[in-house]
Design a protein around this motif. Structure first.
Motif, PDB file in Angstrom:
ATOM      1  N   SER A 998      26.669 -15.716  -6.073  1.00 38.99           N
ATOM      2  CA  SER A 998      27.235 -15.099  -4.686  1.00 38.99           C
ATOM      3  C   SER A 998      26.117 -14.928  -3.834  1.00 38.99           C
ATOM      4  CB  SER A 998      27.942 -13.655  -5.131  1.00 38.99           C
ATOM      5  OG  SER A 998      27.140 -12.708  -5.743  1.00 38.99           O
ATOM      6  N   GLU A 999      26.388 -14.301  -2.615  1.00 41.00           N
ATOM      7  CA  GLU A 999      25.372 -14.329  -1.639  1.00 41.00           C
ATOM      8  C   GLU A 999      24.449 -12.861  -1.906  1.00 41.00           C
ATOM      9  OE1 GLU A 999      27.612 -13.499   2.126  1.00 41.00           O
ATOM     10  OE2 GLU A 999      28.285 -15.578   2.133  1.00 41.00           O
ATOM     11  N   GLU A1000      25.084 -11.967  -2.604  1.00 35.50           N
ATOM     12  CA  GLU A1000      24.156 -10.740  -2.754  1.00 35.50           C
ATOM     13  C   GLU A1000      23.064 -11.302  -3.974  1.00 35.50           C
ATOM     14  OE1 GLU A1000      26.807  -7.797  -4.265  1.00 35.50           O
ATOM     15  OE2 GLU A1000      27.711  -7.333  -2.337  1.00 35.50           O
ATOM     16  N   ALA A1001      23.827 -11.884  -4.982  1.00 31.65           N
ATOM     17  CA  ALA A1001      22.683 -12.559  -6.019  1.00 31.65           C
ATOM     18  C   ALA A1001      21.781 -13.374  -5.442  1.00 31.65           C
ATOM     19  CB  ALA A1001      23.316 -13.167  -7.184  1.00 31.65           C
ATOM     20  N   GLU A1002      22.132 -14.280  -4.350  1.00 32.58           N
ATOM     21  CA  GLU A1002      21.155 -15.151  -3.986  1.00 32.58           C
ATOM     22  C   GLU A1002      20.042 -14.400  -3.130  1.00 32.58           C
ATOM     23  OE1 GLU A1002      19.551 -18.801  -3.163  1.00 32.58           O
ATOM     24  OE2 GLU A1002      21.209 -18.453  -4.412  1.00 32.58           O
ATOM     25  N   ALA A1003      20.617 -13.141  -2.223  1.00 32.13           N
ATOM     26  CA  ALA A1003      19.493 -12.749  -1.429  1.00 32.13           C
ATOM     27  C   ALA A1003      18.546 -11.580  -2.407  1.00 32.13           C
ATOM     28  CB  ALA A1003      20.364 -11.555  -0.394  1.00 32.13           C
ATOM     29  N   GLU A1004      19.127 -11.373  -3.449  1.00 34.97           N
ATOM     30  CA  GLU A1004      18.293 -10.615  -4.523  1.00 34.97           C
ATOM     31  C   GLU A1004      17.246 -11.503  -5.029  1.00 34.97           C
ATOM     32  OE1 GLU A1004      16.725  -7.273  -6.325  1.00 34.97           O
ATOM     33  OE2 GLU A1004      18.321  -7.357  -4.699  1.00 34.97           O
ATOM     34  N   PHE A1005      17.728 -12.683  -5.301  1.00 36.50           N
ATOM     35  CA  PHE A1005      16.778 -13.614  -5.786  1.00 36.50           C
ATOM     36  C   PHE A1005      15.686 -14.145  -4.883  1.00 36.50           C
ATOM     37  CE2 PHE A1005      15.791 -18.378  -6.327  1.00 36.50           C
ATOM     38  CZ  PHE A1005      14.996 -18.181  -7.381  1.00 36.50           C
ATOM     39  N   ALA A1006      16.249 -14.371  -3.483  1.00 42.09           N
ATOM     40  CA  ALA A1006      15.184 -14.828  -2.570  1.00 42.09           C
ATOM     41  C   ALA A1006      14.021 -13.605  -2.318  1.00 42.09           C
ATOM     42  CB  ALA A1006      15.936 -14.989  -1.402  1.00 42.09           C
ATOM     43  N   LYS A1007      14.544 -12.198  -2.485  1.00 44.99           N
ATOM     44  CA  LYS A1007      13.629 -11.208  -2.014  1.00 44.99           C
ATOM     45  C   LYS A1007      12.639 -11.205  -3.298  1.00 44.99           C
ATOM     46  CE  LYS A1007      13.520  -6.138  -1.429  1.00 44.99           C
ATOM     47  NZ  LYS A1007      14.407  -4.942  -1.455  1.00 44.99           N
ATOM     48  N   GLU A1008      13.184 -11.140  -4.414  1.00 44.63           N
ATOM     49  CA  GLU A1008      12.061 -11.105  -5.654  1.00 44.63           C
ATOM     50  C   GLU A1008      11.126 -12.533  -5.690  1.00 44.63           C
ATOM     51  OE1 GLU A1008      11.555  -8.718  -7.559  1.00 44.63           O
ATOM     52  OE2 GLU A1008      13.146  -7.470  -6.645  1.00 44.63           O
ATOM     53  N   PHE A1009      11.600 -13.782  -5.269  1.00 44.21           N
ATOM     54  CA  PHE A1009      10.926 -14.652  -5.132  1.00 44.21           C
ATOM     55  C   PHE A1009       9.830 -14.811  -4.123  1.00 44.21           C
ATOM     56  CE2 PHE A1009      10.012 -19.259  -4.198  1.00 44.21           C
ATOM     57  CZ  PHE A1009       9.641 -19.623  -5.555  1.00 44.21           C
ATOM     58  N   ALA A1010       9.986 -14.087  -2.907  1.00 43.00           N
ATOM     59  CA  ALA A1010       9.163 -14.250  -1.851  1.00 43.00           C
ATOM     60  C   ALA A1010       8.351 -13.060  -2.243  1.00 43.00           C
ATOM     61  CB  ALA A1010       9.832 -13.750  -0.331  1.00 43.00           C
ATOM     62  N   LYS A1011       8.228 -12.049  -3.051  1.00 43.52           N
ATOM     63  CA  LYS A1011       7.624 -11.122  -3.408  1.00 43.52           C
ATOM     64  C   LYS A1011       6.508 -11.614  -4.238  1.00 43.52           C
ATOM     65  CE  LYS A1011       7.028  -6.361  -5.668  1.00 43.52           C
ATOM     66  NZ  LYS A1011       8.033  -5.386  -6.089  1.00 43.52           N
ATOM     67  N   MET A1012       7.099 -12.547  -5.204  1.00 47.22           N
ATOM     68  CA  MET A1012       6.206 -13.248  -6.244  1.00 47.22           C
ATOM     69  C   MET A1012       5.212 -14.078  -5.627  1.00 47.22           C
ATOM     70  SD  MET A1012       7.257 -15.801  -9.240  1.00 47.22           S
ATOM     71  CE  MET A1012       7.666 -16.901  -7.926  1.00 47.22           C
ATOM     72  N   VAL A1013       5.766 -14.876  -4.535  1.00 49.24           N
ATOM     73  CA  VAL A1013       4.949 -15.890  -3.698  1.00 49.24           C
ATOM     74  C   VAL A1013       3.829 -15.204  -3.136  1.00 49.24           C
ATOM     75  CG1 VAL A1013       4.956 -17.607  -1.984  1.00 49.24           C
ATOM     76  CG2 VAL A1013       6.505 -17.642  -3.882  1.00 49.24           C
ATOM     77  N   THR A1014       4.083 -14.059  -2.310  1.00 46.38           N
ATOM     78  CA  THR A1014       3.310 -13.434  -1.346  1.00 46.38           C
ATOM     79  C   THR A1014       2.175 -12.362  -1.891  1.00 46.38           C
ATOM     80  OG1 THR A1014       5.080 -11.702  -0.675  1.00 46.38           O
ATOM     81  CG2 THR A1014       4.816 -14.225   0.554  1.00 46.38           C
ATOM     82  N   ASP A1015       2.562 -12.034  -3.098  1.00 46.98           N
ATOM     83  CA  ASP A1015       1.616 -10.964  -3.934  1.00 46.98           C
ATOM     84  C   ASP A1015       0.375 -11.585  -3.933  1.00 46.98           C
ATOM     85  OD1 ASP A1015       1.005  -9.143  -5.164  1.00 46.98           O
ATOM     86  OD2 ASP A1015       1.840  -9.574  -7.213  1.00 46.98           O
ATOM     87  N   THR A1016      -0.409 -10.822  -3.261  1.00 49.63           N
ATOM     88  CA  THR A1016      -2.076 -10.953  -3.230  1.00 49.63           C
ATOM     89  C   THR A1016      -2.909  -9.848  -3.786  1.00 49.63           C
ATOM     90  OG1 THR A1016      -2.407 -10.222  -0.979  1.00 49.63           O
ATOM     91  CG2 THR A1016      -1.803 -12.592  -1.323  1.00 49.63           C
TER      92      THR A1016
END
Length: 1180
Positions: A998-1016
């Protein structure tokens, strides 16, 4: 060489015989002339004498002849006479050919001419001992195998000695008298060999002698074609049958005059008579051995019938007897050709044994016998007809006075006529009454038969019969009484022995001989004893009844009281058994014996027809209980005979029709119905056209022979070559090959893998043929699921086994195998979902055949699915398969064991679901995970193809090493993997509903994935250099992909402008094994993933510009300081590379660490991953 009819071979033989005769005459003249040499001129050295003796002992063949003759002429030899004689006998063993034998004769002649008195006497004595027969005492002490070996070695040793002795007798060295030849000495030596030889082991010596010396010693010449010896000529009569005129005009003319013959006339005649007499004895032994072999064959056949097998010791004895007989027959044929005498007539081996199996089918018949074996014949086969109709006449074997035929013919001629007439009238009256009873039979409404029977008949039937009802009559002893009071005299003892022999008379010859023996013991008391003995046959020996019936039929012609009393006893016993119809089990064997005996006597025409018909009618009146079995036994025993005989056909046909009507109106259990149906159709088989044998072309027969008979592990290469040599352009041959290759159930189950291997080998040269075979096999599997016919189950098992073997040999993909597995467990069910105890026409709950199909397919190729997505697919199927099994009724024991073995082979650690609830939960979890997997970008079909590609690459690598480079590679190995499907993640809500989360699950996934990518953070950088380099290497794109992305960068930027920045392209890197694969994914630009990636991209571009500026500044400083030396520049460059590595690795490592762990790395398509090589390119 045998003389031919054209005369040319005969003329050559005449010339050879003349040359031999002239050579012998010349040598004989030399031997009769004494030669005296001076011993003073001869050498007497020990060394040369020892060498000569050694050379003679080693071989006297033609290759040593010249040297030995030279030594004989130059050496003294006086002191070595005994040694020379012994050495000569030993050296003769090397003389194999005629040339060698003649060379030995010349050497002996040379020694004879020098020492006629000393050497010749010693040599003749030594030769006499060499050709003498061995003592019987020494042979008797040996074992049979050792004795056979000793005889064989003796024959090999004596054969050249006998030939040399024959030549020495012709050239005058061996003599019977001073003026006579030594032919009589040779004849006596040969006679001694043959006389003391009961096993005929010396027969090859006589054959060897006659081949070379039949003309000089026996005077035998081959007869001319016009004067051949007749086949009925007796051995030993050759001399009397040939006249002098015949001899003169024979094919061989007279070689020399009688005065020039080397052997005297009387010796030749005696020698010839001796050989002919010996041939006569050998022929008699051959006939005896032939009869023994036939008798042993019959006994083996009877033993096989009784016990179902032939024991090993009996089989070995038969093989040994056959080997000895064949050897004797070959020797007899050789003697017959050499002596020009005919072989004795041997009785031809009967194709059918004298023992009879009633109801068995016989071989093909021709001529008049075919009329008997038609559908309307009385007999089922020719053997049965001969048994019941070809009854011997005792008058041909027993004198008429013993049978009492003459007295009856003279004294009671008129009385016999009156008796016959009265008997005929009585039978007619019985037939008339029987017909009236049949007319009065009426079938009632309730299915019962109402019969108008007289009261007198009922009273007669109620009268008890003490004889048949006595316990002794029902439980007869196993053997006749042998008390001394009953058999005090000689004939009585002979009769007792004859009766004791009858239970072993299980074939036609023995029972006919017993009838002849009884005829010589014929008396009223003997006949009564015989009747009493036959009425007491053991209940378990019904196999004797056909033979006893033949004995009664043979005696009945001259002793009618025997048949009459037997029939009366059986009729009385039958009536008693009818009254005891309530006693079923105790009297079942007695009923069986009674009816079988009556049926066989009926077919021998001992039982009058009206008697057996009346019995059938009585059983039909009370058509229930044991009478149903009685009627079935009567129909099987003599129904066919009664229905096909002219005098009983009409009446018995009426009874059969009535029986069928009553059978249809009454109620019988299943067993009784089966008995009646089988008996009726055995009695009256339906008329049908003979089965037409399919006519096949020679090429079709050859192809079927190759696949069905020749194909094996050792011959598969040969079969492949022969099939490749066929005319593949011929449509008929191609059609035949397609039929053979798509019907695996016609070959042995173990050869199905060989058929698949053959298909794999052929697809290299005929790919279209292999594809057609695979298509047909899949069609057969589908047809079997659609029809589900029980009779085709064996074919379906062979077909599914063949399908698995085709996968093993890479003729189809794993997807087809999994599709087949799923279709087996889902086909025919509503929506493809089996339900517990759901009745489906094509797959009933109690039908476990589909489970067998799955087990066979898993046993064949299940072990191949042990890694990658194929393993996951098989695990999913096994989960559903357990649910399918729980939807069935409890499995049968054999199916349960088969299932356990199959699952143990493919998944040893698999835990089976105990209940259907557990299986259903496992299936739900499997489907939920599968539905969630459909929303991910990765596609399993590509992974499946990759797994298969890896496996096939490994197999093809092994095959390429073994195969010849000249052969074309398999097109299957070159087949590219399945094309990857593009999955587009749409931003619209309508499409997202069907794609997965669903949209909520997709938004949650995008948030976590962006956090993983930008984690420095600092923690993400705490990785040593070695690990960072390894992670970097694993995440680097392949060179081809990097080059492709550089080339397509501008195109992607144009596409972005054209699309109005609506989407952003990403590249997914997947790694399986040592291979990396890439694919593109379009992601909406407004998503968080695209925004964060774009910011990271811009930041990387700024860093690149900064790095470029540093590099350019460094270049300017390097040019200014170029004169300072190469070492300083090298150090600075090394420092720069180190700085670049640290900047690149530390900046990107935290992003690559988590992505590499999941083996899927998202890289923005327009961005080229930075690395040191790229920096150096920019520097250049």
């Amino acid at each position: 060489m045998e003389p031919g009819t054209n005369g040319i071979p005969g003329s050559l033989r005449v010339d050879d015989e003349k040359v031999r005769h002239a050579r012998r005459v010349k040598l004989k003249q030399l031997n009769t002339t004494a030669v005296v040499q001076e011993n003073a001129k001869l050498d007497s050295s020990l060394k040369r004498h020892t060498a000569l003796i050694k050379r003679i002992r080693q071989s006297m063949a033609s290759d040593n002849r010249d040297q030995i003759l030279k030594d004989i002429e130059t050496l003294s030899l006086e002191k070595y006479i005994d040694e020379l004689a012994g050495a000569i006998v030993e050296g003769l063993s090397r003389c194999k050919t005629e040339k060698d034998v003649w060379g030995a004769v010349e050497i002996i002649s040379a020694l004879h001419r020098r020492f006629p008195k000393t050497f010749t006497v010693t040599l003749v004595s030594t030769l006499s001992s060499a050709v003498s027969a061995p003592s019987r005492a020494s042979l008797a002490a040996l074992a049979p195998e050792q004795r056979e070996k000793e005889d064989y070695a003796r024959v090999i040793r004596q054969r050249p000695v006998l030939r040399v002795c024959s030549e020495l007798a012709l050239v005058g060295i061996i003599k019977d008298a001073p003026d006579r030849s030594g032919a009589e000495w040779v004849m006596k030596a040969t006679k001694e060999l043959l006389s003391n030889d009961p096993t005929l082991s010396s027969l090859p010596l006589l054959t060897t002698f006659l081949k070379s010396y039949s003309r000089p010693f026996l005077g035998i010449v081959p007869p001319s074609p016009a004067k051949q010896i007749p086949a009925n000529a007796e051995p030993g009569s050759l001399s009397s049958m040939q006249s002098p005129e015949d001899t003169e005009s024979a094919h061989f003319p007279t070689l020399v005059k009688e005065g020039d013959e080397l052997v005297e006339q009387d010796i030749r005649d005696r020698f010839k008579r001796m050989c002919e007499g010996y041939f006569d004895n050998v022929c008699k032994k051959l006939v005896m051995e032939h009869k023994r072999l036939q008798d042993q064959d019959k006994r083996n056949h009877e033993a096989y019938i009784r016990s179902g097998e032939i024991f090993e010791d009996r089989q070995q004895a038969y093989e040994k007897m056959t080997k000895g007989y064949e050897k004797l027959l070959a020797s007899c044929q050789s003697l017959s050709e050499l002596l020009y005498l005919p072989l004795p007539p041997l009785p031809t081996t009967s194709q059918k044994s004298d023992s009879i199996l009633i109801g068995s089918n016989s071989g093909h018949l021709t001529g008049a016998d075919e009329e008997i074996l038609t559908a309307g014949g009385k007999w089922e086969d020719e053997e049965e007809r001969r048994f019941f109709e070809d009854v011997q006449d005792l008058k041909d074997f027993v004198p008429s006075s013993v049978l009492g035929v003459e007295e009856a013919g003279e004294a009671e001629g008129s009385d016999s006529k009156e008796l016959d007439q009265s008997r005929i009238e009585r039978e007619k009256e019985e037939v008339r009454k029987l017909e009236e009873e049949l007319e009065n039979l009426v079938v009632g409404d309730n299915g019962q038969v109402n019969s108008k029977v007289n009261a007198d008949d009922l009273e007669e039937e109620d009268i008890p019969t003490p004889r048949a009802g006595s316990p002794k009559a029902l439980t007869p002893p196993l053997s006749p009484p042998l008390s001394p009071q009953l058999a005090p005299q000689g004939p009585s003892q002979l009769l007792t022995a004859l009766l004791a022999r009858l239970p072993d008379a299980t074939n036609r010859a023995l029972i006919d001989q017993a009838a002849i023996d009884f005829a010589f013991l014929n008396s009223k008391a003997a006949r009564k004893r015989l009747v009493r003995f036959m009425s007491q046959v053991p209940k378990n020996r019904t196999d004797l009844l056909p033979h006893y019936s033949r004995l009664v039929a043979t005696l009945n012609k001259y002793m009618p009281d025997v048949g009459t009393e037997i029939v009366a006893f059986l009729d009385e016993e039958f009536r008693y058994l009818l009254r005891k119809k309530n006693v079923v089990k105790e009297l079942a064997e007695v009923r069986l014996k009674n009816i079988i005996f009556l049926s066989n006597l009926t077919k021998f025409r001992v039982v009058p027809p009206h008697v057996i018909l009346h019995m059938f009618k009585v059983c039909l009146d009370d058509f229930s209980g044991t009478n149903v079995e009685n009627i079935a036994l009567l129909l099987e025993g003599c129904g066919r005979f009664l229905l096909r005989s002219e005098d009983t056909s009409e009446r018995f046909g009426t009874m059969l029709e009535l029986m069928r009507r009553k059978q249809s109106m009454q109620h019988f259990d299943q067993r009784q119905l089966l008995l009646l149906e089988n008996a009726y159709y055995q009695c009256n088989p339906p008329e049908r056209a003979p089965r037409q044998e399919k006519i096949r072309t020679p090429m079709e027969l050859f192809i079927r022979h190759l696949i069905y008979d020749v194909l094996a592990k050792k011959s598969i290469d040969k079969v492949l070559k022969l099939i490749r040599k066929l005319d593949w352009d011929n449509d008929e041959i191609k059609r035949t090959l397609h039929k053979v290759f798509t019907k695996p159930w016609k070959i042995k189950y173990g050869n199905i893998s060989l058929l698949a291997m053959l298909t794999y080998d052929l697809q290299r040269y005929r790919p279209a043929f292999a594809i057609a075979v695979v298509d047909q096999v899949l069609e057969d599997v589908r047809r079997g699921l659609e029809q589900n016919v029980y009779s085709t189950n064996q074919r379906r098992l062979a077909t599914i086994k063949y399908l698995g073997e085709l996968y093993i040999y890479r003729l189809l993909s794993s997807g087809i195998v999994f599709d087949t597995l799923w279709s087996i467990v889902t086909f025919g069910h509503i929506d493809g979902r089996p339900l517990p105890n759901q009745a489906v026409t094509l797959d009933m709950p109690d039908d476990f055949f589909r489970v067998r199909l799955v087990c066979v397919l898993l046993d064949t190729c299940g072990m191949c699915f042990d890694r990658g997505t194929q393993k996951k697919k098989l695990d999913n199927f096994l989960t559903f398969f357990q649910y399918y099994i729980h939807c069935k009724e409890p499995l049968a024991m054999d199916v349960d064991f088969m299932l356990s073995d199959s699952l143990e082979a493919v998944r040893p650690k698999l835990e089976m679901a105990k209940t259907i609830e557990q299986a259903a939960l496992a299936v739900d979890e499997m489907f939920n995970s599968a539905f969630q997997a459909t929303g991910l970008p990765a596609d399993d079909s590509g992974d499946d193809s990759e797994d298969e590609g890896e496996r096939r690459d490994e197999e093809e690598h092994d095959d390429e090493e073994a195969e010849d480079s000249a052969e074309p590679d398999s097109p299957i190995g070159e087949r590219p993997p399945s094309p990857d499907q593009e999955v587009v993640l749409s931003a619209s809500n309508s499409l997202q509903e069907h794609l997965g989360p669903s949209e909520e699950a997709e938004a949650e996934f995008a948030k976590e994935f962006a956090k993983m990518v930008t984690d420095t953070s600092a923690e993400s950088r705490k990785v040593d250099k070695k690990t960072a380099l390894a992670l970097w290497d694993s995440a680097v794109l392949p060179p081809a992909a990097r080059k492709k992305r550089i080339d397509e960068r501008e195109d992607d930027q144009d596409n972005e402008q054209t699309n109005g920045h609506g989407t952003m392209n990403f590249t997914v890197i997947t790694k399986r094994g040592n291979k990396q694969h890439t694919r593109q994914i379009a992601v909406p630009s407004a998503s968080a993933l695209a925004v964060h990636t774009r910011s990271a991209q811009l930041q990387d571009k700024v860093e690149q510009q900064h790095l470029k500026r540093l590099v350019l500044d460094y270049e300017q400083r390097e040019e200014a300081e170029e004169l300072k030396g190469d070492n300083s520049r090298s150090t600075a460059k090394t420092l720069l590379l180190k700085i670049i590595n640290e900047l690149n690795v530390n900046e990107k490592h935290d992003q690559l660490e988590e992505l590499t762990a999941t083996r899927q790395i998202l890289v923005p398509y327009p961005l080229l991953i930075g690395h040191p090589e790229g920096a150096l390119e920019a520097f250049g």
